[in-house]
Write a protein that holds these residues in place. Structure first.
Motif, short mmCIF file in Angstrom:
data_model
loop_
_atom_site.label_atom_id
_atom_site.label_comp_id
_atom_site.label_asym_id
_atom_site.label_seq_id
_atom_site.Cartn_x
_atom_site.Cartn_y
_atom_site.Cartn_z
N ILE A 96 38.85 31.49 46.62
CA ILE A 96 39.09 30.07 46.89
C ILE A 96 38.18 29.62 48.03
O ILE A 96 38.03 30.31 49.03
CB ILE A 96 40.55 29.85 47.33
CG1 ILE A 96 41.51 30.18 46.19
CG2 ILE A 96 40.77 28.44 47.83
CD1 ILE A 96 42.95 30.26 46.62
N GLN A 140 42.25 24.09 47.17
CA GLN A 140 42.24 25.09 46.10
C GLN A 140 41.59 24.54 44.83
O GLN A 140 41.92 24.97 43.73
CB GLN A 140 43.66 25.57 45.80
CG GLN A 140 44.39 26.01 47.06
CD GLN A 140 45.49 27.01 46.80
OE1 GLN A 140 45.84 27.29 45.68
NE2 GLN A 140 46.03 27.59 47.86
N TYR A 187 36.21 27.40 43.72
CA TYR A 187 36.13 28.83 43.95
C TYR A 187 34.65 29.21 44.10
O TYR A 187 33.77 28.55 43.55
CB TYR A 187 36.71 29.61 42.76
CG TYR A 187 38.22 29.69 42.75
CD1 TYR A 187 38.99 28.56 42.49
CD2 TYR A 187 38.87 30.89 43.02
CE1 TYR A 187 40.37 28.63 42.48
CE2 TYR A 187 40.27 30.96 43.01
CZ TYR A 187 41.01 29.83 42.74
OH TYR A 187 42.37 29.89 42.73
N LEU A 233 49.32 25.73 39.40
CA LEU A 233 50.06 25.99 40.64
C LEU A 233 49.30 27.06 41.41
O LEU A 233 48.59 27.87 40.83
CB LEU A 233 51.46 26.52 40.31
CG LEU A 233 52.45 25.55 39.70
CD1 LEU A 233 53.78 26.28 39.45
CD2 LEU A 233 52.67 24.36 40.62
N PRO A 234 49.47 27.07 42.73
CA PRO A 234 48.89 28.18 43.48
C PRO A 234 49.41 29.49 42.92
O PRO A 234 50.60 29.60 42.63
CB PRO A 234 49.42 27.95 44.90
CG PRO A 234 49.74 26.50 44.98
CD PRO A 234 50.14 26.09 43.59
N GLY A 235 48.51 30.45 42.74
CA GLY A 235 48.92 31.75 42.23
C GLY A 235 48.68 31.89 40.75
O GLY A 235 48.48 33.00 40.25
N GLN A 236 48.71 30.77 40.00
CA GLN A 236 48.40 30.87 38.57
C GLN A 236 46.91 31.12 38.42
O GLN A 236 46.12 30.61 39.21
CB GLN A 236 48.78 29.57 37.86
CG GLN A 236 50.25 29.45 37.59
CD GLN A 236 50.60 28.12 36.95
OE1 GLN A 236 49.91 27.14 37.14
NE2 GLN A 236 51.70 28.10 36.21
N ASP A 237 46.55 31.88 37.38
CA ASP A 237 45.13 32.13 37.16
C ASP A 237 44.48 30.85 36.68
O ASP A 237 44.78 30.35 35.61
CB ASP A 237 44.96 33.24 36.10
CG ASP A 237 44.49 34.52 36.76
OD1 ASP A 237 44.03 34.43 37.92
OD2 ASP A 237 44.59 35.58 36.13
N PRO A 238 43.58 30.29 37.48
CA PRO A 238 43.01 28.99 37.10
C PRO A 238 41.88 29.15 36.08
O PRO A 238 41.23 30.18 36.02
CB PRO A 238 42.46 28.47 38.43
CG PRO A 238 42.15 29.70 39.22
CD PRO A 238 43.05 30.80 38.74
N MET A 242 38.28 50.67 43.56
CA MET A 242 39.08 50.10 44.66
C MET A 242 39.66 48.72 44.30
O MET A 242 40.61 48.28 44.91
CB MET A 242 38.23 49.94 45.93
CG MET A 242 37.39 51.15 46.25
SD MET A 242 38.36 52.45 47.03
CE MET A 242 37.15 53.75 47.08
N ASN A 243 38.99 48.03 43.36
CA ASN A 243 39.49 46.71 42.97
C ASN A 243 40.68 46.80 42.05
O ASN A 243 41.56 45.96 42.06
CB ASN A 243 38.40 45.92 42.25
CG ASN A 243 37.27 45.58 43.17
OD1 ASN A 243 37.48 45.34 44.36
ND2 ASN A 243 36.06 45.59 42.65
N ASP A 244 40.65 47.81 41.20
CA ASP A 244 41.69 47.91 40.19
C ASP A 244 42.09 49.37 40.01
O ASP A 244 41.81 49.98 38.99
CB ASP A 244 41.15 47.32 38.87
CG ASP A 244 42.24 47.27 37.83
OD1 ASP A 244 43.43 47.28 38.21
OD2 ASP A 244 41.89 47.25 36.63
N PRO A 245 42.73 49.93 41.02
CA PRO A 245 43.06 51.36 40.93
C PRO A 245 44.23 51.59 39.98
O PRO A 245 45.11 50.74 39.84
CB PRO A 245 43.43 51.71 42.37
CG PRO A 245 43.86 50.43 42.99
CD PRO A 245 43.17 49.31 42.27
N LYS A 276 43.53 45.83 54.18
CA LYS A 276 43.49 46.02 52.73
C LYS A 276 42.07 46.26 52.24
O LYS A 276 41.85 46.39 51.05
CB LYS A 276 44.11 44.80 52.04
CG LYS A 276 43.40 43.48 52.28
CD LYS A 276 44.12 42.39 51.51
CE LYS A 276 43.61 41.02 51.89
NZ LYS A 276 44.35 39.95 51.19
#
Lengths: 542, 185
Positions: free
Chosen positions: A256, A262, A265, A312-317, A375-378, A411
């Motif tokens: 973002i 928001q 991106y 909504l925030p959090g939904q995959d746009p 590391m992105n998708d372990p 993280k």
């Protein structure tokens, strides 16, 4: 309101020190400019009535009077300077570590003075209401002081008559009397004055030669510039005019863009860090001198997307590409009026790590199965085939020991560590492997198998500054007007020469707002080859 | 005539002063607004929808739809945040009691990967719903900078209380009580 009628017939507003038309000192008001009898006249603001000094009735007048005082203005500036200086004594709150309690921090770091500093609110000085009020008061003072002086000054200069009162003439700094001056000589002086670009006005044989009145407006033009700069600074508080923010984007990551609600991106496709070639003869010597690599380019290849619809925030746009390009230092990429600048970077963060399983006492470390930890998708479990599998018990992106317990500082995979459980057909329960970069800290020595790192993939992180600044043109205009005012006031001079016949004598007086030497030279030149006496500097004679 | 002139001057001065005061007020207000929280107490909590982590299969949680009419404790946390991890057991211990009273506990993890969240959940046996804000969109919408950060949301969707930093068991109990729906009191 009590107007004052001068002997010459002109009606002056109350508070006038010198008659606007003829310059005669108005008896009752001489204290205002501190004029003393028979001494030189104070020519400040032409002796005009600065109204603030005379009216003081309604609340509006009282406020006006307060701010119209230059003394008050100077005090406001001094107070602001002192406050600004105090604010630099200790760091402002935004510069202390974010996790600590400011009340404790100032006391512990700087002792009792620090505590007082905190309690007085100096830790947030520059955004405190009273500091802003102080700065705003300077602006108010500037406006009112200017209005209160430029209007009467303009009036006085406009209303001035060539025929002045003798007292006014006599009490000018440059003054001389000459007996029996011929008409020809007067005409000669006038023509000389014209040659020197003086504007000549005549009234009953009295002559006023004037030039450069324009110079008197310099300070006020200058103030207009300052006020515009202040307005520009004021507008900076509003996000429509000024926004600054920061975002870190990892290679391959889509993030973002802050300050866009928001709606946008940014994707970092590649961060490029280049250095000057030490084998190039143009740079070789310089690089050798500094002893280190010299960067030649910081660049982010980025794509900018707009969000479709209103998720909504959090939904995959759903993202639509609106711009792409290279962001380099001083070469921003734009999203509407928001410019994205290259401003920082981190090289070599871990992206993925590959491991192989082998027998612990196998010198050749022959692989029995391999897997790559992304590391992105372990995944929580990796199947190595032949019945062997690895379960990820713990993954620490930025590993450190917290009182003997492994933990992660953040993280971000800057220094990853893993606890793997290895299962296999010939393993009774499971074998624990504790891996950090460069080490395999096996908690037990009786493992049959061992995991080893076979390869790593790195990625870079780019630090981008976001900026919107619509106030810069205003600052520019303000600065230009400021400079015009300075030049106007500095390089032009308001000079006046009065020729005043009186009882068979010819009186001459001269006045300038600055550079009296220049006026003297003008007079010398103008009076050359005439019988008219050169005026003396009466201030020096004293 | 003199009176007229005086009146004119008063009007002129009043107008100039009003303009100046207007500018000063604008400056002060915009500056103070800047410091104002995006999600302030008394305002509606921004809606969001996130993927739930501690559940089988793919499932999302929508703050307003799934918890309509319930009080919600919204807790932002991460596995690399020690004070966050310390308050998690308190939340777990009070969860069953308040769930019955119509109050939900929802933890938003801002970790990078689901793996680390799941590891932590399974080791600590947390049963309240935990969602994953991988892109930080909800954190951004709630203007959260430091962890932990907790919002107590009334059944009508307004924010009752905002707490920055760790909670004690006592405080947590008291704050949860504040957002119990009227019908359950």
């Amino acid at each position: 309101m009590k107007n004052i009628k001068c002997d010459c017939g002109h009606v002056n507003p109350e508070g006038t020190v010198l008659c606007e038309a003829c310059g005669k000192p108005i008896e009752s008001n001489q204290h205002i400019d501190g004029n003393e009898k028979n001494k030189l006249l104070n020519m400040r603001y032409e002796g005009s009535a600065r109204r603030s000094k005379t009216y003081n009735r309604t609340i509006v007048d009282k406020i006006w009077m307060f701010f119209s005082s230059v003394k008050v203005g100077v005090w406001l500036i001094i107070l602001t300077l002192i406050a600004s200086a105090l604010g630099t004594l200790f760091p402002q709150e935004m510069y202390i570590p974010p996790a600590v309690d400011p009340a404790e921090h100032y006391r512990d770091e700087y002792g009792i003075i620090g505590q007082i500093y905190y309690q007085l609110g100096f830790h947030n000085l520059y955004s405190s209401w009273w500091y802003m009020l102080l700065v705003a008061s300077i602006g108010v003072s500037l406006v009112i002081c200017s209005i209160d002086r430029v209007v009467p000054l303009y009036r006085a200069l406009k209303k001035q008559r060539p025929k002045r009162n003798s007292v006014f003439i006599k009490r000018q700094r440059y003054f001389a009397k000459t007996q029996d001056v011929s008409k020809q000589d007067v005409e000669k002086v006038v023509s000389q004055l014209k040659k020197k670009n003086y504007k000549i006005r005549e009234e009953q044989g009295h002559i006023l030669a004037e030039k450069g009145r324009f110079s008197r407006w310099g300070p006020y033009v200058n103030h207009i510039g300052l006020i515009i700069i202040l307005i520009a600074a004021l507008l900076r508080a509003h996000p429509f005019f000024f926004v600054e923010d920061y975002v870190w984007v990892r290679e391959g990551e889509t993030k973002i863009i802050p300050q866009t609600d928001q709606q946008y991106y940014i994707k970092n496709n590649d961060f490029i860090f280049e250095v000057y070639d030490e084998n190039d003869e143009r740079y070789g010597e310089a690089i050798e001198k500094t002893g280190e690599m010299i960067p030649s380019n910081f660049q982010t290849n980025a794509e900018i997307f707009k969000v479709k619809g209103e998720p909504l925030p959090g939904q995959d746009p759903e993202l639509v590409k609106v711009n792409e390009g290279a962001i380099q230092v001083n070469k921003p990429l734009k999203v509407n009026d928001l410019a994205i600048y290259q401003s920082s970077y981190q090289l070599n963060e871990f992206q993925s790590m590959s491991f192989k399983l082998h027998l612990r006492d196998d010198e050749n470390e022959e692989s029995l199965g391999e897997f790559t930890f992304n590391m992105n998708d372990p995944k929580s479990e990796y199947d190595l085939g032949n019945g062997y599998r690895v379960v990820v018990d713990e993954y620490y992106p930025e590993f450190y020991m917290d009182d003997g317990v492994p933990d992660s500082k953040s993280k971000y995979p800057k220094d990853p560590a893993f606890i793997f459980f290895v299962y296999g057909p010939d393993i009774e329960e499971y074998e624990v492997n504790f891996l950090a970069v460069g080490t395999n800290l096996n908690p037990t020595e009786d493992n049959k198998y061992k995991l080893s790192i076979t390869g790593v993939d790195m990625r870079d992180v780019t630090g981008l500054t976001l900026k919107r600044d619509h106030t810069l043109p205003l600052f520019m205009i303000g600065a230009i007007i400021f400079m015009i005012g300075v030049v106007q006031g500095m390089y032009w001079y308001h000079r006046r020469i009065w020729i005043h016949p009186k009882d068979g004598e010819l009186w001459i007086a001269g006045h300038t707002n600055k550079n009296w030497y220049g006026l003297k030279r003008d007079l010398e030149k103008v009076l050359e080859d005439t019988k008219v006496e050169m005026p003396q500097d009466q201030q020096e004679l004293k | 005539m003199a009176k007229n002139k005086k009146q004119k001057r008063l009007i002129f001065r009043s107008v100039i002063l009003l303009i100046l005061i207007g500018a000063v007020v604008f400056a002060l207000v915009t500056n103070l607004k800047k410091e104002e929280e995006v999600v302030a107490v008394g305002e509606q909590a921004p809606p969001f929808e996130l993927k739930q982590v501690n559940v089988d299969g793919e499932q999302t949680l929508n703050l307003h739809e799934d918890f309509e009419g319930k009080g919600v404790m919204l807790n932002f946390w991460a596995t690399y945040c020690d004070p966050c991890k310390e308050e998690m057991p308190y939340m777990q211990s009070l969860y069953p009691k308040y769930k019955e009273k119509g109050v939900e506990i929802l933890a938003v993890s801002v970790d990078a990967t689901e793996l680390v969240i799941n590891n932590w959940i399974s080791k600590n046996e947390l049963t309240f719903p935990i969602v994953h804000d991988q892109k930080g969109a909800v954190m951004d919408a709630y203007d959260v900078f430091n962890l932990p950060s907790t919002f107590f949301i009334n059944p009508d969707g307004t924010v009752e209380r905002k707490v920055d930093g760790a909670l004690t068991l006592d405080k947590l109990d008291g704050y949860l009580e504040e957002i119990v729906p009227e019908s359950e009191k």
